[in-house]
Design a protein around this motif. Structure first.
Motif, PDB file in Angstrom:
ATOM      1  N   ASP A  35       0.872  -1.318  -0.064  1.00  0.00           N
ATOM      2  CA  ASP A  35      -0.002  -0.088   0.153  1.00  0.00           C
ATOM      3  C   ASP A  35       0.990   1.094  -0.138  1.00  0.00           C
ATOM      4  O   ASP A  35       0.421   2.289  -0.479  1.00  0.00           O
ATOM      5  N   LYS A  46      -3.322   0.611  -2.340  1.00  0.00           N
ATOM      6  CA  LYS A  46      -4.062   1.155  -1.155  1.00  0.00           C
ATOM      7  C   LYS A  46      -5.385   1.378  -1.250  1.00  0.00           C
ATOM      8  O   LYS A  46      -6.367   0.946  -0.571  1.00  0.00           O
ATOM      9  N   ARG A  94      -2.055  -5.343   3.169  1.00  0.00           N
ATOM     10  CA  ARG A  94      -1.270  -4.005   2.993  1.00  0.00           C
ATOM     11  C   ARG A  94      -0.009  -4.141   2.712  1.00  0.00           C
ATOM     12  O   ARG A  94       0.656  -3.483   1.815  1.00  0.00           O
TER      13      ARG A  94
END
Length: 764
Positions: free
Chosen positions: A529, A536, A567
């Motif tokens: 991310d 993201k 993430r």
């Protein structure tokens, strides 16, 4: 020597044939043949299968395979030969696959040859089979031509055999020849069913290679030195005489009088005129409406400019000298081609002897035509990434018109080109017209822009031209605004601008596999991310859908420890139904952001002008991306290279109910042009090319969802390949000597002359 069939020899070869290539029977001193399949069986062999067609064996003692393909009902059809054990062709020397193919008619057929090895690698070559008896066709599997990178999409034939070579299209050149797993002959997107005969699929070893097949192949006018064909010029005087004859014809024959000043149907109904081009449905058919309110259908030619008309000469210069010269010399912002700084000329060297030796003539630096030299700072494919270029087409324009002031021949060229477009009945330019045509327009045009810059990118896993932009990166929005402002400056609010294309043929995804369709999503999910704004956003959307990580794991069949794991990036090897449903959501979110950003930038800078999308390549689009485009594009654009836009492939247009335009299509020939590669869609000759153009255009005109189609391109590619990507196609309406192809011009006049009546019926 010709690779002809000899039934007595074939019988000997059949008796001695084994799967591995061992001690092939010598058919002649120069080469030997080993039969792989001659179809002399009681029934069609089990190793040969058909998709969407019928197979039969015909003949008494010397049978051939007769193939009928149901091409009208199916977009793809073909036959496949799969040996029980992969063929082993691992002997040394030069060899290729040869087969006898005939065509009972009534139409020529373009066959794609796919050869695959046991490693999952394959190549595609192609050839058009004219109506007539069987003749031999070959594809090199191992030899000098495969090993050399010339910078051409395909080279002149390297073998002196008398057979016709399959033309290189794409794939892996050096297959594992010890394990050839299958041979396939197929067709794509044809207007009518096709039949052909196949016989004597064989391996030919040690054919004679012409040592000079790449030497001296281009004359002083950019033509093939080793072929005779209609329209070939022998002198600059020939070019001038052709111009004189054509000028008289253009003066004598005036364009249609039933058109509005913008090319709309003046004899038809008059709708609301807004001062700009727009779209509207009229009696169930999508239409463009011109600024005065007349129905408009866009027929045109793309790429009417000198960009990409140059070819690399094989000469380069010291890079330090180039950079220093560019710092010290004043650059001409109006220059068509970047020139080599004079201070760097003495550092010239041959970077590619092969390319340098292709030319029988190039001007000395003190020659009057030396101003057609340029310098290429980068290329997409080929052995040279930088180097000297030369424009044979522009040089021929100077020979044709003379030069009363620097580059005055370009003014004459643009005037003649506009006269031609009007005389041939086209209603507009296509994409990539020289912006000089915008200034005092006589035809409507399409503007275009590229969004480039330092924004982040994502990958579909198959980034043919380049990686895709990350539209969630704020830098992308900034660059989209810069591009839109630049295009707006060129157009200057002109009502002659139909709309704007932004970007071109991006690798959005390929249908057929999960990883192909959703490559953008799968590859982006593997990233962090923190490095990828799109990733993201994907994480945010997944968290919004699933209450916690357990919910995501249950649906996806994964065991992620936490959202922190997601993430950081996850590598997905399996793709269940729930995952694919989420992939579709994420892909559409990605595409929506791209089109939303571009549309907003254009609306801010060019209110009133239409946004025509990205010109999807039909190999690189998915339903999710098209749906996203339909939310923001006024017209959705597609580049479709095929005999026709097949009804099965384009049925989705009824569902999205959005006007569509074909941004590129073409057909080309090599047998009567001197070209080594006809293009993506093959015709037998110029008459066949004209027939195919007419059929394609009439299908577009008859489809209620299309509002236009543009031929690609105005000028033939250089026969030694465009400097950027090596395309060396016969795809122009005019040749390198600026001579129009008469059959194609006549077909255009016929189609365009009947355009509006065919589309909308008789005037009210």
């Amino acid at each position: 020597m010709t690779l002809l069939r000899n039934s007595k020899r074939a019988a000997v070869l059949r008796a001695s044939f084994i799967t591995a290539l061992i001690a092939p029977h010598s058919f002649a001193a120069e080469y030997s043949e080993t039969m792989l399949e001659d179809f002399n069986h009681a029934d069609v062999p089990q190793t040969t299968s058909v998709s969407n067609g019928l197979l039969s064996l015909t003949g008494d003692h010397d049978k051939v395979l007769s193939v009928t393909l149901n091409a009208k009902e199916h977009q793809y059809s073909g036959i496949k030969i799969t040996p029980k054990q992969p063929w082993n062709f691992s002997q040394s020397g030069t060899f290729g696959l040869v087969m006898d193919i005939g065509n009972p008619g009534p139409y020529p057929v373009q066959l794609n040859l796919d050869v695959s090895d046991g490693q999952g690698q394959n190549f595609t070559r192609s050839v058009v089979i004219p109506v007539g008896p069987a003749t031999p066709y070959y594809a090199e599997l191992q030899g000098a031509d495969i090993e050399v990178d010339t910078g051409l999409r395909d080279n002149p034939p390297a073998w002196d055999t008398g057979a016709t070579n399959f033309i290189w299209m794409w794939g892996k050149e050096n297959l594992d020849v010890s394990a050839i797993a299958s041979v396939k002959l197929s067709v794509k997107s044809l207007q009518f069913d096709r039949s052909f005969t196949l016989d004597n699929v064989r391996l030919v070893s040690n054919p004679k290679t012409n040592p000079d097949y790449l030497t001296g192949i281009v004359d002083a006018f950019g033509q093939n030195t080793k072929a005779k064909y209609p329209g070939k010029v022998a002198s600059a005087e020939d070019i001038k005489q052709h111009h004189s004859h054509e000028s008289a014809e253009l003066t004598r024959t005036r364009p249609d009088t039933d058109r509005s000043q913008y090319g709309g149907w003046k004899a038809g109904p008059k709708l609301e005129g807004t001062g700009f081009f727009r779209t509207q449905k009229y009696k169930g058919k999508w239409a463009i409406v011109d600024p005065e309110g007349y129905l408009f259908f866009s027929t045109g030619i793309a790429n009417i400019r000198l960009n990409n008309t140059v070819t690399l000469t094989g000469v380069d210069f010291d890079k330090a000298a180039i950079e220093k010269g560019r710092r010290n010399e004043t650059r001409d912002p109006s220059a068509v081609f970047q020139s080599v700084p004079s201070s760097a000329l003495k550092s010239a060297f041959n970077a590619s002897e092969i390319r340098r030796n292709m030319f029988t003539w190039l001007p000395e630096q003190n020659d009057a035509l030396a101003n057609h030299y340029g310098y290429r700072m980068g290329s997409h494919t080929g052995p040279l990434k930088t180097g000297q270029s030369f424009g044979f087409y522009s040089a021929n324009l100077e020979r044709k018109y003379g030069e009363t002031s620097p580059k005055s021949f370009l003014v004459d060229w643009r005037k003649t080109t506009e006269d031609r477009m009007l005389n041939w009945g086209f209603t507009s330019f296509g994409n990539w017209a020289d912006p000089e045509y915008y200034k005092s327009p006589r035809l409507p045009y399409f503007a275009n822009g590229w969004i480039t810059g330092g924004f982040k990118t994502v990958s579909s896993g198959d980034d043919f031209w380049a990686p895709l932009p990350d539209p969630f990166d704020p830098e992308f929005k900034k660059q989209a605004e810069i591009t839109s402002k630049k295009v707006a400056g060129e157009v200057a609010g002109s009502p002659w601008c139909i709309g704007v294309f932004i970007d071109n043929e991006k690798s959005w995804g390929r249908m057929g596999t999960v990883t192909g369709q959703y490559g953008i999503v799968i590859n982006t999910l593997s990233r962090s991310d923190f490095e990828s704004p799109t990733k993201k956003e994907f994480t945010r959307l997944l968290k919004a859908k699933y209450a916690d990580i357990d919910g995501l794991n249950a649906a996806w069949g994964t065991d992620f420890e936490s959202w922190k794991t997601v993430r950081r990036g996850v590598y997905l090897k399996t793709h269940n139904a729930a995952q694919q449903a989420d992939y579709a959501i994420l892909l559409k979110a990605y595409a929506r952001q791209y089109f939303k950003v571009v549309d907003a930038a254009l609306n801010a800078q060019m209110p009133g002008h239409m946004y025509l999308g990205v010109r999807f390549a039909t190999w690189g689009m998915t339903p999710e991306v098209i749906e996203a485009s339909s939310e923001y594009s006024d017209i959705i654009s597609y580049n479709e290279y095929s005999e026709i836009p097949h009804p099965n492939q384009w049925a989705f247009l009824d569902e999205i109910d959005k006007p569509a335009i074909i941004g590129e299509f073409h057909m080309g020939s090599r047998d009567d042009t001197g070209f080594f590669h006809p293009g993506l869609v093959h015709a037998v000759d110029q008459k066949d090319r004209a027939r195919m153009f007419e059929n394609y255009m009439n299908i577009i005109i008859d489809n209620p969802n299309f509002v236009g189609a543009h031929w690609f391109q105005y000028i033939d590619s250089p026969i030694t390949g465009r400097a950027y990507d090596g395309e060396n196609y016969n795809v122009g309406f005019v040749s390198v000597t600026d001579t129009p192809y008469a059959p194609l011009v006549d077909a255009a006049k016929k189609v365009n002359g009947n355009l509006y009546k065919r589309r909308f019926g008789s005037p009210p």
